[in-house]
Design a protein around this motif. Structure first.
Motif, PDB file in Angstrom:
ATOM      1  N   GLY A 198       0.813  -1.210   0.000  1.00 39.92           N
ATOM      2  CA  GLY A 198       0.000   0.000   0.000  1.00 39.92           C
ATOM      3  C   GLY A 198       0.842   1.254   0.000  1.00 39.92           C
ATOM      4  O   GLY A 198       0.559   2.215  -0.721  1.00 39.92           O
ATOM      5  N   ASP A 199       1.911   1.251   0.783  1.00 36.56           N
ATOM      6  CA  ASP A 199       2.790   2.420   0.826  1.00 36.56           C
ATOM      7  C   ASP A 199       3.481   2.633  -0.510  1.00 36.56           C
ATOM      8  O   ASP A 199       3.689   3.763  -0.942  1.00 36.56           O
ATOM      9  CB  ASP A 199       3.854   2.252   1.921  1.00 36.56           C
ATOM     10  N   GLU A 200       3.842   1.539  -1.172  1.00 38.12           N
ATOM     11  CA  GLU A 200       4.483   1.686  -2.468  1.00 38.12           C
ATOM     12  C   GLU A 200       3.513   2.290  -3.473  1.00 38.12           C
ATOM     13  O   GLU A 200       3.893   3.061  -4.338  1.00 38.12           O
ATOM     14  CB  GLU A 200       4.974   0.318  -2.976  1.00 38.12           C
ATOM     15  N   ILE A 201       2.242   1.943  -3.361  1.00 37.31           N
ATOM     16  CA  ILE A 201       1.272   2.477  -4.324  1.00 37.31           C
ATOM     17  C   ILE A 201       0.899   3.912  -3.995  1.00 37.31           C
ATOM     18  O   ILE A 201       0.674   4.737  -4.885  1.00 37.31           O
ATOM     19  CB  ILE A 201       0.014   1.595  -4.370  1.00 37.31           C
ATOM     20  N   THR A 202       0.809   4.244  -2.704  1.00 38.03           N
ATOM     21  CA  THR A 202       0.437   5.625  -2.363  1.00 38.03           C
ATOM     22  C   THR A 202       1.607   6.581  -2.514  1.00 38.03           C
ATOM     23  O   THR A 202       1.434   7.794  -2.507  1.00 38.03           O
ATOM     24  CB  THR A 202      -0.078   5.726  -0.908  1.00 38.03           C
ATOM     25  N   GLU A 203       2.811   6.033  -2.657  1.00 33.87           N
ATOM     26  CA  GLU A 203       3.971   6.918  -2.739  1.00 33.87           C
ATOM     27  C   GLU A 203       3.857   7.958  -3.844  1.00 33.87           C
ATOM     28  O   GLU A 203       4.074   9.154  -3.596  1.00 33.87           O
ATOM     29  CB  GLU A 203       5.254   6.099  -2.893  1.00 33.87           C
ATOM     30  N   PRO A 204       3.531   7.566  -5.083  1.00 30.37           N
ATOM     31  CA  PRO A 204       3.420   8.613  -6.099  1.00 30.37           C
ATOM     32  C   PRO A 204       2.320   9.625  -5.759  1.00 30.37           C
ATOM     33  O   PRO A 204       2.466  10.819  -6.022  1.00 30.37           O
ATOM     34  CB  PRO A 204       3.105   7.851  -7.387  1.00 30.37           C
ATOM     35  N   LEU A 205       1.232   9.134  -5.143  1.00 25.00           N
ATOM     36  CA  LEU A 205       0.151  10.047  -4.781  1.00 25.00           C
ATOM     37  C   LEU A 205       0.659  11.072  -3.775  1.00 25.00           C
ATOM     38  O   LEU A 205       0.412  12.266  -3.884  1.00 25.00           O
ATOM     39  CB  LEU A 205      -1.012   9.250  -4.167  1.00 25.00           C
ATOM     40  N   LYS A 206       1.398  10.555  -2.791  1.00 23.56           N
ATOM     41  CA  LYS A 206       1.918  11.436  -1.743  1.00 23.56           C
ATOM     42  C   LYS A 206       2.907  12.439  -2.310  1.00 23.56           C
ATOM     43  O   LYS A 206       2.874  13.624  -1.970  1.00 23.56           O
ATOM     44  CB  LYS A 206       2.612  10.554  -0.700  1.00 23.56           C
ATOM     45  N   LEU A 207       3.779  11.964  -3.185  1.00 26.20           N
ATOM     46  CA  LEU A 207       4.819  12.831  -3.723  1.00 26.20           C
ATOM     47  C   LEU A 207       4.232  13.998  -4.502  1.00 26.20           C
ATOM     48  O   LEU A 207       4.794  15.083  -4.539  1.00 26.20           O
ATOM     49  CB  LEU A 207       5.745  12.029  -4.645  1.00 26.20           C
ATOM     50  N   HIS A 208       3.107  13.740  -5.170  1.00 25.79           N
ATOM     51  CA  HIS A 208       2.530  14.810  -5.989  1.00 25.79           C
ATOM     52  C   HIS A 208       1.390  15.511  -5.294  1.00 25.79           C
ATOM     53  O   HIS A 208       0.592  16.201  -5.933  1.00 25.79           O
ATOM     54  CB  HIS A 208       2.092  14.220  -7.335  1.00 25.79           C
ATOM     55  N   GLY A 209       1.307  15.321  -3.986  1.00 24.03           N
ATOM     56  CA  GLY A 209       0.339  16.080  -3.212  1.00 24.03           C
ATOM     57  C   GLY A 209      -1.105  15.723  -3.468  1.00 24.03           C
ATOM     58  O   GLY A 209      -1.981  16.583  -3.411  1.00 24.03           O
ATOM     59  N   TRP A 210      -1.346  14.475  -3.699  1.00 24.45           N
ATOM     60  CA  TRP A 210      -2.701  14.048  -4.020  1.00 24.45           C
ATOM     61  C   TRP A 210      -3.421  13.656  -2.739  1.00 24.45           C
ATOM     62  O   TRP A 210      -2.968  12.805  -1.991  1.00 24.45           O
ATOM     63  CB  TRP A 210      -2.627  12.842  -4.965  1.00 24.45           C
TER      64      TRP A 210
END
Lengths: 314, 287, 559
Positions: C123-135
């Motif tokens: 889950g953390d690997e998948i949310t990482e791009p979301l987190k990085l781009h402020g989603w």
């Protein structure tokens, strides 16, 4: 294997290792040239000579040397579980009392050294691993250099530079906080070099792994990649080594206490060796062995926390 | 280009493949080791003075041109004493390392090759041995037998053996499971031949660096013991003894402690670094 | 507004299928003095897949990474134009790249086992791009991760999200990797060998997933060395070699009517049912492939027989695993028996039992109708020269200190006619090297300095040296490029035609197996699910597993 069972197995192994270590020290005591009673009487009287059986008998009886060997052995090992490490040849007090209070300052020094070493190693690795060629080379050379420095050398240099020439720290600091700085640094610097080398090698290896590239393709910047992804992987070998490192630090502590005139088991140990007080030396060796074994158990725990792959049965 | 079929052709070919990259670090290390060897074999080449020449008018002089390392409390030139002490120090280092490596090879190979219960026993023994730090084990031995050169050699040798034994055992196990060992067996070679021609040479190869590391470390350990006053005693010019003698002068005549220490550190570093370079060359040639 | 936001604001809205999306003109990449990509140009379109095909060293992976600005250290990238729907990718700083990666362009690497951080939750690997781009917020991101994982076909996504990558199976892991790459719904997705190292059935699922993605309007750049995988997905194909584009065009044209001889050679080199009985490498200016001249197979003398082999392993957790379960087969003189299966099928263990490197738990192996597995090691040793072996990784099977010549002369000495002198050994070694397409000059070479194909030839020479009757080939070509693979397969078939040696050929690659084998064994989880003549098994499979394998196999015919 369930978690509880694994912990039990590790605990039992630890106890067995200690028993084995105790056996070694027990039989080491038998290697004293002449008889043990002779050694005791020689120490007492300040000279080496032959003693008659009549003179040796009371000593033998007092220390239990006249009992069969197997009884002595079992008594020794059994005594350990009760916290009895034997009696000092020179002070005629229980070894535990001789070591007693001196243990705490040594532990403070050792643990402080380990923590400081970790901080230094992490800092150097994070700052210099796999960067511009010059920076990387600087970092690895520094680590290679400090890792090979003998403890007394670092101590002497620090002492001369910071205590004698530039009088920041006291030469003999006792157990004061200010006076502990140089001794802790002396222990920490060579270990930091060693741990740092291990961390750096792993760090550089990890940074080449595909999952780091994946993180970058998601838009992660370099600094974050190092902290969030690479760091956790690269400290694993250093964690494993920390168990051994704690034991090695104790050796260093002996020298450091000696050099800086700091109270601790180092002083007790050197005196004991000089006076051939084998039970005290054995006792200290065993205590250190116990510290090492416990440290390794803790290390296993910490490792499993950092690397969950080991937690579940695969 | 035709090559002649001689038995040593493969060895010659390997030599040709070795690339001698002269790096400044290697050059400096080689120089230091060279100087060390000269000090051991022919000390008079490096200094014209005698290590025992007392000169009470020039005691405790700081380093200068005529006395590069200064003089001690009896006016003896420290540099000369260091040069003459090389023989004994290196002797201790070599002796202890030989003992340690001997034990390590016997334990490591027996365990790695035999496998099964023998290996398990040896692995457990090593585990227990690791609970004894080198210095403490050495101190235990000295407490029992009293300080002397032999005791120091034996103590450091036995104390450092477990570390090397573990390395050797790991190496033997790695090679034993290597594909080329299996392949040799699949070809139909006898087990003893496979051990002799594949296992032993390949397992021993990385140990070159370990041996030189050991020599450096042994010298350091021995001098550490002397520092505590439990190794070789003064007035021997052995480096550890010099350390022991110089202790009381740390705050007043720092060179008595720092100079021998520096020499020890430099020699240990040079020997280790040279060993690592030799290791890389050997592996580079064969790889 | 930050430079990054400015840059992405310029992207024009592209939604219609077929609209050009990424324009690359005259891309050149060099590392130091070496130019690795020598001026290539291409265009990708919305809802279409562009495949870049090539062997190792072709520059395809470098190209892929350059598109996300991750070319690597010491690189120099120049291009007339790299334009993603109005966003100029040639003038991006590292900072602005961070806004683009993951959001405008997604990247999928191969082998999720090493491409995902094993210490972190899926889950953390998948949310990482979301987190990085402020989603979104932490809670909404977590929900989104579960959604994404479900959308790529992972069952029980809310459970899997809290697991770690190594706890998932290979196929699910790869899907999770894809989920993390498309999390922010990027317009362009670059997939670098996304199906390598996957079993055939899983490979098919991943390709289906990517095809679905394409239908939804994503533009895909697929990097692969496998032409049949490319056929499944690509609309347009570029063939690269040595940094240059040799051929470029619509998929059905490049793959079926190629104009460049290299493309044609690549296509010819693919082993499959169409290439049975012919050599894969055609001589220059030949229209059709050269047929093999086979020696007759003697049906009455089985060289190797396996009778009800079973092998049970006891794991460290005291659980018994049956790796080989009641396997029987027969290998006749002069024929090739192919054993095919996915990972975990037990084929490699069977090979090791055939070589008597492992003892079966029950059952027996016979060599020329005589005891083989039941012999003691001492009795077996003199017979070992009758059965040779070629490994997947030849380098690790060579003593790292030995040069090629010594490897071969050492093997000669174990044969039935050991050389009587050093000179004779040398001459025979040279002859063997020539037989496998190398030469005298290779005698003193260290295997490390040879290429993958050359090393495998040395391994073949070593296997032939004792003049065996059977050679066990354990995935001998799996690690080789297609064209090198073709050469080595031709060599093996030539040697069989010339010497009459039998092969026990193990592989996971159905095409290779179909090409070389006379008879085939299909293994699954330790059992033989199907066996028979090669054509029978492939054209009229009876077992549902075999049928599934064959439907999953990407074929060149589809395009």
């Amino acid at each position: 294997m369930s978690k509880a069972r694994r912990i039990l197995v590790k605990a039992v192994t630890a106890v067995l290792v200690l028993v084995a270590a105790a056996s070694v020290t027990f039989f080491a005591q038998l290697l004293v040239p002449g008889s043990r009673a002779t050694a005791i009487l020689n120490q007492e009287n300040g000279r080496a000579q032959q003693w008659t059986a009549a003179q040796l008998a009371p000593v033998n009886h007092e220390f239990g040397f006249d009992k069969p060997l197997i009884v002595q052995y079992l008594g020794y090992v059994g005594g350990l579980f009760r916290g009895n490490l034997g009696t000092s040849y020179t002070q005629f007090k229980p070894v535990t009392q001789v070591i007693g209070d001196e243990l705490v300052p040594s532990l403070v020094l050792t643990v402080g050294g380990l923590i400081t070493a970790w901080v230094l190693a992490l800092a150097v690795t994070l700052l210099t691993a796999k960067r511009h060629r010059f920076t990387s080379a600087l970092g690895s050379t520094w680590e290679a250099l400090t890792a090979s420095l003998p403890t007394y050398w670092v101590g002497v240099v620090l002492l001369v530079v910071f205590a004698v020439e530039i009088r920041i720290f006291p030469v003999i600091g006792g157990t004061s906080a200010w006076g502990t700085v140089l001794p802790v640094l002396t222990l920490a610097i060579p270990l930091a070099g060693f741990l740092g080398q291990v961390m750096r090698d792993e760090f550089e290896r990890v940074l080449d792994q595909p999952f780091i590239t994946t993180a970058r393709t998601r838009g992660m910047g370099d600094a974050r990649v190092r902290l969030v992804h690479a760091l956790r992987h690269s400290v694993l070998p250093a964690i494993t080594l920390s168990g051994w490192a704690l034991g090695a630090l104790v050796s260093g502590a002996v020298i450091v206490e000696n050099l800086f005139g700091r109270p601790g088991i180092g002083q007790v140990l050197v005196t004991a060796v000089n006076t051939r007080d084998v039970p005290v030396v054995s006792g200290i060796v065993l205590v250190v062995a116990a510290v090492y074994v416990i440290a390794n158990l803790l290390v296993d725990l910490v490792y499993a926390l950092v690397d969950p792959r080991l937690r579940g049965a695969s | 280009m035709t090559t002649v079929a001689v038995p040593g052709a493969s060895a010659l070919a390997r030599l040709r493949d070795v690339r001698f990259r002269i790096r400044p670090g290697t050059a400096v290390s080689s120089l230091i080791v060279l100087v060390l060897l000269v000090a051991v074999i022919a000390p008079s080449v490096l200094t014209h003075r005698s290590p025992t020449a007392i000169d009470l008018e020039h005691t405790l002089l700081p380093p200068s041109l005529s006395h590069p390392f200064g003089t001690d409390d009896a006016g003896r030139d420290l540099y000369t004493r260091v040069v003459y002490g090389a023989r004994e120090s290196l002797g201790i280092g070599l002796g202890a390392t030989a003992l340690a490596m001997g034990i390590a090879i016997i334990l490591g190979f027996t365990g790695g090759l035999a496998g099964g219960i023998v290996d398990t026993v040896i692995a457990r023994v090593l585990e227990v041995a690791f609970a004894f730090p080198v210095l403490l084990l050495a101190l235990l031995l000295i407490a029992i037998r009293g300080p002397s050169v032999t005791t120091v050699i034996v103590a450091v040798g036995i104390g450092s053996a477990p570390g090397y034994a573990r390395m050797v055992r790991g190496q033997v196990l790695a090679v034993r499971n290597a594909d080329y060992v299996t392949a040799a067996g699949a070809l139909g070679h006898r087990r003893s031949a496979v051990i002799r021609r594949h296992l032993f040479p390949n397992a021993m190869r990385p140990l070159v660096a370990v041996i030189t590391l050991g020599i450096g470390q042994s010298i350091v350990w021995a001098s550490g013991l002397a520092f505590l006053g439990l190794g070789v005693a003064p007035p021997s010019p052995e480096w550890g003894a010099l350390l022991s003698a110089g202790r009381m002068y740390i705050t007043t005549s720092w060179w008595l402690e720092i100079m021998p220490g520096m020499v020890i550190v430099l020699v240990a570093l040079a020997v280790t670094s040279l060993g690592r370079t030799m290791q890389h060359q050997l592996e580079g040639a064969a790889r | 507004m930050t430079a990054a936001a400015e840059a992405t604001k310029e992207l024009t809205n592209v939604t219609a299928t077929g609209t050009p999306l990424l324009h690359v003109e005259n891309l050149r990449v060099s590392f130091g003095d070496a130019e690795v990509v020598k001026g290539i140009s291409f265009t990708t379109r919305v809802g279409r897949c562009l495949a870049i095909v090539g062997e190792s060293g072709s520059g395809k992976s470098v190209t892929a990474r350059t598109l996300v600005g991750l070319t690597g250290p010491n690189s120099l990238v120049r291009a007339d134009r790299i334009d993603l729907a109005g966003l100029d990718l040639t003038r991006q700083s590292e900072r602005s790249w961070r806004a683009i990666r993951g959001r405008e362009i997604g990247f999928i690497l191969q082998d999720a086992l090493v491409s995902l951080d094993q210490l972190r939750l899926v889950g953390d690997e998948i949310t990482e791009p979301l987190k990085l781009h402020g989603w979104g917020t932490r809670a909404s991101r977590r929900e989104r991760a579960v959604e994404l994982l479900g959308s790529v076909g992972v069952p029980e996504p809310e459970v899997k999200v809290r697991q770690r990558p190594y706890e998932l199976s290979g196929g699910l892991r790869q899907r999770a990797l894809i989920a993390s790459a498309i999390a922010l719904d990027p317009k362009l997705v670059v997939a670098d060998e996304p199906t390598t190292a996957l079993d055939v059935t899983i490979q098919a699922q991943v390709l289906d997933l990517l095809a679905e993605s394409k239908v939804r309007g994503r533009s895909i750049i697929l990097i692969s060395h496998d032409l049949s995988v490319v056929a499944r997905l690509a609309d347009e194909v570029i063939v690269m070699r040595g940094g240059e584009v040799l051929e470029q065009g619509p998929a059905h044209q490049v793959l079926h009517q190629p104009r460049h001889e290299y493309t044609q050679a690549l296509l010819d080199a693919i082993p499959s049912e169409h290439t049975r009985g012919v050599r894969l490498v055609r001589p220059a200016a030949a229209d059709s492939a050269v047929r093999r001249t086979r020696q007759p197979i003697d049906r009455d003398s089985p060289v190797l027989e396996a009778r009800h082999l079973t092998k049970v392993f006891r794991g460290p957790d005291k659980v018994d695993r049956t790796v080989v379960d009641d396997v029987s087969f027969e290998l006749l003189a002069g024929e090739t028996l192919g054993i095919v299966g996915e990972s975990g099928s037990g084929k490699t263990t069977t090979a090791r039992i055939a070589l008597a490197l492992l003892q079966p738990t029950s059952g027996e192996m016979l060599l020329h109708r005589q005891q083989w597995s039941a012999l003691s090691p001492a009795q077996r040793r003199p017979l070992r020269k009758r059965i040779g072996v070629i490994y997947q990784d030849p380098l690790s099977s060579f003593d790292p200190r030995w040069p090629t010549g010594r490897i071969i002369t050492d093997a000669l000495r174990t044969g039935s006619r050991p050389p009587s002198s050093g000179a004779e050994a040398r001459t025979r070694a040279v002859r063997l090297l020539e037989q496998v397409g190398l030469g005298e000059r290779h005698l003193d070479s260290a295997p490390l300095r040879l290429s993958g194909g050359q090393r495998q030839r040395v391994a073949i020479a070593r296997a032939l040296a004792p003049e065996p009757e059977v050679i066990v080939c354990d995935e001998p070509v799996s690690a080789l490029d297609v064209s090198i693979q073709a050469q080595v397969l031709d060599l093996l078939t030539d040697l069989q035609d010339e010497l009459g040696v039998s092969y026990l050929f193990i592989s996971h690659d159905l095409g290779v197996i179909h090409h070389v084998s006379d008879r085939i064994l299909v293994m699954k989880e330790g059992r033989v699910v199907e066996s028979g003549a090669a054509d029978d098994v492939f054209e009229r499979p009876r077992d549902p597993y075999t049928q599934r394998l064959l439907t999953a196999l990407p074929r060149l015919a589809q395009a």
